[in-house]
Design an enzyme around this catalytic site. Structure first.
Site, mmCIF file in Angstrom:
data_model
loop_
_atom_site.group_PDB
_atom_site.id
_atom_site.type_symbol
_atom_site.label_atom_id
_atom_site.label_comp_id
_atom_site.label_asym_id
_atom_site.label_seq_id
_atom_site.Cartn_x
_atom_site.Cartn_y
_atom_site.Cartn_z
ATOM 1 N N ALA A 65 0.664 -1.082 0.176
ATOM 2 C CA ALA A 65 -0.054 -0.169 0.095
ATOM 3 C C ALA A 65 1.024 1.120 0.006
ATOM 4 C CB ALA A 65 -0.824 -0.259 1.118
ATOM 5 N N GLY A 108 0.534 -4.805 1.058
ATOM 6 C CA GLY A 108 -0.508 -4.863 0.242
ATOM 7 C C GLY A 108 -0.398 -5.360 -1.264
ATOM 8 N N GLU A 111 -0.784 -9.027 -0.528
ATOM 9 C CA GLU A 111 -2.237 -9.274 -0.011
ATOM 10 C C GLU A 111 -2.890 -9.245 -1.591
ATOM 11 O OE1 GLU A 111 -1.903 -6.381 2.939
ATOM 12 O OE2 GLU A 111 -2.795 -7.736 4.187
ATOM 13 N N GLU A 131 4.902 -5.234 7.019
ATOM 14 C CA GLU A 131 4.146 -3.967 7.635
ATOM 15 C C GLU A 131 4.811 -4.132 9.201
ATOM 16 O OE1 GLU A 131 2.824 -6.407 5.801
ATOM 17 O OE2 GLU A 131 1.107 -5.434 4.610
#
Ligand code: HXC
Length: 257
Positions: A65, A108, A111, A131
């Site tokens: 992200a 992300g 993911e 993360e």
């Protein structure tokens, strides 16, 4: 349609979405996710599309992200905007999606790949959930989908240490379906997608739904579900065509209905 953060292309019944934020290693900002969902919405509605490939660049599928976009967020802002609710939509698509991963698939990015139906990895692929190094945890399903994919021990180690795993380890752990040489990644993903798109789309969608069910229910319920949808496929034209073609020793001509 022209997008800013992705490139889209269709080849026959296959759609290819290329994540395209080269300056940020395809970091997944909100605008990119919105564009991705816009494109996927269109493919879901388009009877001419039977399979989708999501890929990135040679260096990165996606490095996570967008950290810059997130860094100053407050709790109420995050809670009210619920940006990861948008990510979830990718994981709830009904048509099959292949992630073709080269380079980094981190945070992300990993993911997003996990939301796809399976991952084809280039030998250069690197997966991780870093993360923890940012003082947070995976927020788009990493602790859940990664654990289901690779088991508790490895998911725990990856999420707690933030270390990356290479393509070989990812394949050994069951995270990726297959490793291919980086130069052949898109061709291989396209070939797999073309094969899937040549099948009966209702059967493909039902197979996807049924496999996904394995992660959401008990074995008894899952088997009952599978049996119901198996019988249900006998209401399709394509079942009659597929079996008749086999008996007549010819290729089936599926009509996707
Ligand atoms: C914003 C990012 C980014 C990210 C890289 N960039 N990753 N920007 N968000 N996730 C930017 C860098 O700031 C840099 O911009 C440019 O991309 C190139 O990156 P470099 O770090 O210079 O490249 P390199 O040295 O090759 O290192 C590659 C890397 C490193 C190991 C992948 O970029 C990295 O560690 N990135 C962060 C990985 C990460 O922590 N991901 C998890 C994010 S949190 P400039 O302008 O300086 O050139 C997350 C939460 C998910 O994903 C929650 C649910 C969605």
């Amino acid at each position: 349609m022209e997008y800013e953060n992705i490139r889209v292309e269709t080849r026959g019944r296959v759609a290819i979405v290329t994540l395209h934020r080269p300056a940020a290693l395809n970091a997944l900002c909100n605008a990119l996710i919105a564009e991705l969902n816009h494109a996927l919405d269109g493919y879901e509605r388009d009877d001419g599309i039977g399979c989708i490939v999501i890929t990135g660049s040679e260096k990165a599928f996606a490095a996570g992200a967008d950290i810059r976009e997130m860094q100053d967020r407050t709790h109420p802002e995050f809670y009210m905007a619920d940006p990861f609710g948008e990510w979830d939509k990718v994981g709830r698509r009904r048509k099959p999606i292949i992630a073709a991963v080269a380079g980094y698939a981190l945070g992300g990015g990993c993911e997003l790949a996990l939301m796809c139906d399976f991952i084809l990895a280039a030998d250069t692929a690197k997966f991780g959930q870093p993360e923890i190094k940012l003082g947070v945890i995976p927020g788009a399903g990493g602790t859940q989908r990664l654990t289901r994919a690779v088991g508790k021990a490895k998911a725990m180690e990856l999420c707690l240490t933030g270390r990356m795993m290479d393509a070989a380890e990812a394949e050994r752990s069951g995270l990726v379906a297959r490793i291919v040489p980086a130069a052949e990644l898109l061709d291989e993903a396209f070939k797999a997608a073309e094969t899937i798109a040549s099948m009966s789309l209702p059967a493909v969608m039902v197979a996807k739904e049924s496999i996904d069910r394995a992660f959401e229910t008990t074995l008894t319920e899952g088997i009952r579900y599978e049996r119901r949808v198996f019988y249900g496929l006998f209401a399709t034209h394509d079942q009659k065509e597929g079996m008749t073609a086999f008996v007549e020793k010819r290729k089936p001509n599926f009509e996707n209905r």
